[in-house]
Design an enzyme around this catalytic site. Structure first.
Site, mmCIF file in Angstrom:
data_model
loop_
_atom_site.group_PDB
_atom_site.id
_atom_site.type_symbol
_atom_site.label_atom_id
_atom_site.label_comp_id
_atom_site.label_asym_id
_atom_site.label_seq_id
_atom_site.Cartn_x
_atom_site.Cartn_y
_atom_site.Cartn_z
ATOM 1 N N GLN A 79 -2.707 1.211 -4.338
ATOM 2 C CA GLN A 79 -2.644 0.000 -3.501
ATOM 3 C C GLN A 79 -2.571 -1.200 -4.436
ATOM 4 O O GLN A 79 -3.138 -1.180 -5.525
ATOM 5 C CB GLN A 79 -3.897 -0.059 -2.630
ATOM 6 C CG GLN A 79 -3.879 -1.171 -1.628
ATOM 7 C CD GLN A 79 -4.845 -0.874 -0.483
ATOM 8 O OE1 GLN A 79 -4.752 0.181 0.156
ATOM 9 N NE2 GLN A 79 -5.759 -1.775 -0.230
ATOM 10 N N VAL A 134 -0.114 6.667 -3.390
ATOM 11 C CA VAL A 134 -1.100 6.973 -4.409
ATOM 12 C C VAL A 134 -1.949 5.750 -4.759
ATOM 13 O O VAL A 134 -3.113 5.860 -5.073
ATOM 14 C CB VAL A 134 -0.370 7.506 -5.668
ATOM 15 C CG1 VAL A 134 -1.310 7.639 -6.837
ATOM 16 C CG2 VAL A 134 0.282 8.839 -5.359
ATOM 17 N N ASP A 170 12.120 6.808 -12.350
ATOM 18 C CA ASP A 170 11.756 6.733 -10.929
ATOM 19 C C ASP A 170 12.469 5.524 -10.324
ATOM 20 O O ASP A 170 11.843 4.661 -9.713
ATOM 21 C CB ASP A 170 10.227 6.601 -10.812
ATOM 22 C CG ASP A 170 9.724 6.892 -9.400
ATOM 23 O OD1 ASP A 170 10.513 7.405 -8.589
ATOM 24 O OD2 ASP A 170 8.548 6.604 -9.109
ATOM 25 N N SER A 180 0.857 -1.174 0.000
ATOM 26 C CA SER A 180 0.000 0.000 0.000
ATOM 27 C C SER A 180 0.898 1.230 0.000
ATOM 28 O O SER A 180 1.677 1.432 0.929
ATOM 29 C CB SER A 180 -0.864 -0.060 1.258
ATOM 30 O OG SER A 180 -1.402 1.172 1.522
ATOM 31 N N LYS A 184 -3.311 -3.160 -9.408
ATOM 32 C CA LYS A 184 -2.962 -1.875 -8.784
ATOM 33 C C LYS A 184 -4.112 -0.913 -9.025
ATOM 34 O O LYS A 184 -4.595 -0.808 -10.158
ATOM 35 C CB LYS A 184 -1.659 -1.367 -9.420
ATOM 36 C CG LYS A 184 -1.135 -0.064 -8.868
ATOM 37 C CD LYS A 184 0.263 0.213 -9.440
ATOM 38 C CE LYS A 184 0.741 1.609 -9.106
ATOM 39 N NZ LYS A 184 2.068 1.901 -9.611
HETATM 40 N N1 LIG Z 1 4.361 -6.595 -10.760
HETATM 41 C C1 LIG Z 1 4.532 -6.658 -9.452
HETATM 42 N N2 LIG Z 1 4.776 -7.833 -8.845
HETATM 43 C C2 LIG Z 1 4.957 -7.907 -7.526
HETATM 44 N N3 LIG Z 1 4.885 -6.857 -6.679
HETATM 45 C C3 LIG Z 1 4.626 -5.667 -7.214
HETATM 46 C C4 LIG Z 1 4.423 -5.494 -8.612
HETATM 47 N N4 LIG Z 1 4.185 -4.203 -8.840
HETATM 48 C C5 LIG Z 1 4.224 -3.586 -7.648
HETATM 49 N N5 LIG Z 1 4.485 -4.451 -6.661
HETATM 50 C C6 LIG Z 1 4.619 -4.141 -5.225
HETATM 51 O O1 LIG Z 1 3.796 -3.059 -4.890
HETATM 52 C C7 LIG Z 1 4.588 -1.964 -4.380
HETATM 53 C C8 LIG Z 1 3.968 -0.651 -4.817
HETATM 54 O O2 LIG Z 1 3.886 -0.638 -6.216
HETATM 55 P P1 LIG Z 1 4.214 0.683 -7.051
HETATM 56 O O3 LIG Z 1 5.585 1.141 -6.713
HETATM 57 O O4 LIG Z 1 3.912 0.395 -8.461
HETATM 58 O O5 LIG Z 1 3.117 1.652 -6.402
HETATM 59 P P2 LIG Z 1 3.149 3.232 -6.224
HETATM 60 O O6 LIG Z 1 1.903 3.643 -5.577
HETATM 61 O O7 LIG Z 1 3.421 3.849 -7.545
HETATM 62 O O8 LIG Z 1 4.332 3.444 -5.212
HETATM 63 P P3 LIG Z 1 5.405 4.608 -5.095
HETATM 64 O O9 LIG Z 1 5.051 5.640 -6.118
HETATM 65 O O10 LIG Z 1 5.282 5.098 -3.719
HETATM 66 O O11 LIG Z 1 6.717 3.939 -5.387
HETATM 67 C C9 LIG Z 1 5.983 -2.217 -4.945
HETATM 68 O O12 LIG Z 1 6.980 -1.634 -4.124
HETATM 69 C C10 LIG Z 1 6.042 -3.733 -4.920
HETATM 70 O O13 LIG Z 1 6.379 -4.190 -3.628
#
Ligand SMILES: Nc1ncnc2c1ncn2[C@@H]1O[C@H](COP(=O)(O)OP(=O)(O)OP(=O)(O)O)[C@@H](O)[C@H]1O
Length: 548
Positions: free
Chosen positions: A132, A130, A282, A127, A147
């Site tokens: 989850q 922005v 990023d 989580s 997501k």
């Molecule tokens: N394809 C995937 N397979 C496994 N785990 C994933 C995958 N994509 C995302 N995650 C998990 O979910 C977490 C959050 O995903 P992501 O970084 O895409 O979200 P976010 O809201 O954009 O986060 P942030 O911008 O704070 O880095 C990742 O750090 C990872 O642990």
């Protein structure tokens, strides 16, 4: 009303962590100093300024936490002690209600999660600020992650970034460092970035492109986008299972070749920037994993492709040549390249820019290569060039920040990483290939159809061009004529000034000669006026007449 409450919360947090101490009070107007005066009653405690700022951001929630993370990647703006603290910001955000998550997915995809997936994990996998992420399994058995954007987050972002903008305006106006830190620009930049992150379809498109660029590459793996299940607020991706790159112990436990891992990070960066012209911007450690397969040939896995960058062909070329020239300590060429590329205005004095670049770079290049930070070299270069009116384009800043991330990560994995040893041959090769007949042929194949399309317009363009040239010739002639006229006028005015001067001198001389006679009252008859006075007076009158 909510905005007012939020503003009060921010002010309370500001006071609680004594963030007023970060501002030089000497520059504040009297009324603001008066307002802040009671804060002196609140003890600041033993915490450092960076720690207090970090705690304040943590207390204010995800948007401020993300903002703090962004600041931690700007060593060009923030002092090192604050950077160190802000780098520790983790967005440990409590997950939002799972029923809300399911409702959001169902609304976007038009069916219930039970129908959409063979299996759907109602407990979140991760989580973040922005979005989850939940795990699921598709009907064909593929493991995926779902997501979704936090509901109502746009409103929070809108409200918080507006307040951040106001705070930034105050800091810019009253802080001693306000102009240098450019807080308003930083906040606006952040606002654009965070709003971009809200569109998951955009992120999916970036992921698809990156995946295609690295398909079958031993360096980097990008999970596949499941397009049928992807919308603006929901993204379904192949689930990956790697070791988080920050988990050094686990990487070492499986005998990962850490040197190779660090070097491959650099190689990925340069390949993305120069060969693919599309880079993941990023690259913070939370988004990077390492495959468990082949620890001797370690492969990265990246997620979160919301922010990407690309340079135009000219910037790619000048960047590569600049880097090579800098490391050769050929500052003259660095300065010349800055002018040729149009990064600094044409009229820039090359010698001055060369001297300024030398002043900042010499102390850096005195260090052993493995201690030199490439990102900092670029940063110093941009900072220097900014003094010469270089408008640093956002894409170049994004690239420099990504480079800093890659370097930081690489040195964490393998402290002796010599980035230049990987980068140098890469850049040399790239520049050589750029003018290789094969590349030129590829360019011809790529742009050929466009050129052919434009070809029928060529005679017309030539005709227009010639007309323009004629017109320009006419303009040039006119300009020349008016310049000559102005010169003539100036010459004439100068002659008239001199004649006036001479006439005045003659008349003054004549008056001086006549003066004694005048005092003896014998002038009336004109008998005692010396002939020289007549001559001088006459000459003066003649000169005055000539002046007309
Ligand atoms: N394809 C995937 N397979 C496994 N785990 C994933 C995958 N994509 C995302 N995650 C998990 O979910 C977490 C959050 O995903 P992501 O970084 O895409 O979200 P976010 O809201 O954009 O986060 P942030 O911008 O704070 O880095 C990742 O750090 C990872 O642990």
């Amino acid at each position: 009303m909510t905005s007012l409450l939020r503003l009060l919360t921010i002010l309370f947090t500001f006071a609680r962590y004594r963030l007023d101490l970060l501002i030089a009070k000497g520059n504040l107007p009297w009324w603001l100093r008066l307002l802040l005066a009671p804060l002196a009653l609140i003890p600041a405690g033993k915490r450092s300024r960076g720690e207090r700022l970090r705690l304040a951001f943590e207390g204010l929630g995800p948007i401020f936490i993300k903002f703090g993370q962004l600041l931690s990647t700007r060593p060009d703006l923030m002092p090192p002690d604050i950077i160190a603290e802000l780098s520790a910001l983790q967005d440990r955000v409590p997950p939002f209600d799972k029923t809300k998550f399911c409702a959001l997915v169902e609304h976007s995809l038009g069916d219930s999660v039970d129908n959409l997936f063979q299996q759907f994990d109602r407990e979140p996998l991760a989580s973040a600020s922005v979005a989850q992420v939940h795990a699921a399994v598709l009907h064909d058995g593929r493991e995926v992650v779902v997501k979704a954007i936090r509901p109502g987050i746009e409103k929070v972002i809108e409200q918080d970034t507006r307040l951040l903008h106001v705070i930034a305006q105050v800091v810019e106006r009253y802080s001693a460092d306000g102009k240098r830190l450019r807080p308003v620009e930083v906040v606006d930049d952040y606002r654009t970035t965070i709003f971009d992150e809200l569109d998951l379809q955009r992120e999916a498109a970036n992921a698809s492109q990156l995946r295609r660029n690295f398909l079958h590459s031993p360096l980097l793996y990008i999970p596949e986008v499941i397009w049928d299940y992807t919308r603006h607020k929901v993204l379904v991706l192949e689930r990956i299972s790697g070791i988080p790159v920050t988990n050094i112990e686990q990487l070492q436990a499986q005998n990962t070749d850490m040197k190779k891992l660090a070097e491959r990070g650099v190689e990925i960066f340069f390949t993305q920037v120069f060969e693919h012209n599309f880079f993941h911007a990023d690259m913070h450690p939370g988004n990077i994993f390492v495959s468990r397969a082949h620890p001797d040939q370690p492969q990265y896995i990246a997620v979160d492709m919301a922010i990407v960058g690309s340079l135009n062909r000219a910037d790619q070329y000048y960047l590569a040549r600049n880097m090579l020239a800098m490391f050769r300590r050929d500052y003259r060429q660095v300065a010349e390249l800055h002018v040729q590329s149009g990064w600094v205005p044409e009229h820039t004095r090359i010698e001055e820019l060369e001297a300024a670049v030398r002043t900042v770079c010499e102390p850096i290049f005195e260090k052993p290569l493995k201690e030199i930070s490439f990102g900092h070299v670029l940063l110093s270069l941009f900072r220097t060039a900014r003094r010469f009116n270089m408008e640093v384009q956002p894409q170049l800043v994004l690239l420099q920040k990504t480079l800093l991330n890659i370097e930081g990560l690489g040195r964490q994995l393998y402290p002796d990483l010599n980035l230049w040893a990987t980068a140098h041959p890469f850049l040399e090769r790239w520049l050589k290939n750029r003018f290789h007949p094969k590349t030129l042929w590829q360019d011809l194949k790529r742009y050929g159809p466009e050129w052919m399309e434009k070809f029928p317009e060529v005679p017309h363009l030539i005709f227009n061009g010639l007309q323009q040239v004629q017109h320009l010739d006419g303009l040039r002639d006119e300009l020349q004529r008016s310049r000559e006229l102005a010169q003539k006028r100036e010459r004439r005015a100068s002659v008239r000034r001199r004649l006036l001067l001479a006439a005045t001198a003659c008349i003054a001389g004549s008056v001086l000669l006549v003066w004694p006679e005048l005092t003896h009252q014998v002038v009336k008859s004109g008998q005692h006026i010396p002939p020289a006075a007549w001559v001088l007076g006459g000459a003066g009158l003649l000169l005055l007449a000539l002046r007309r």
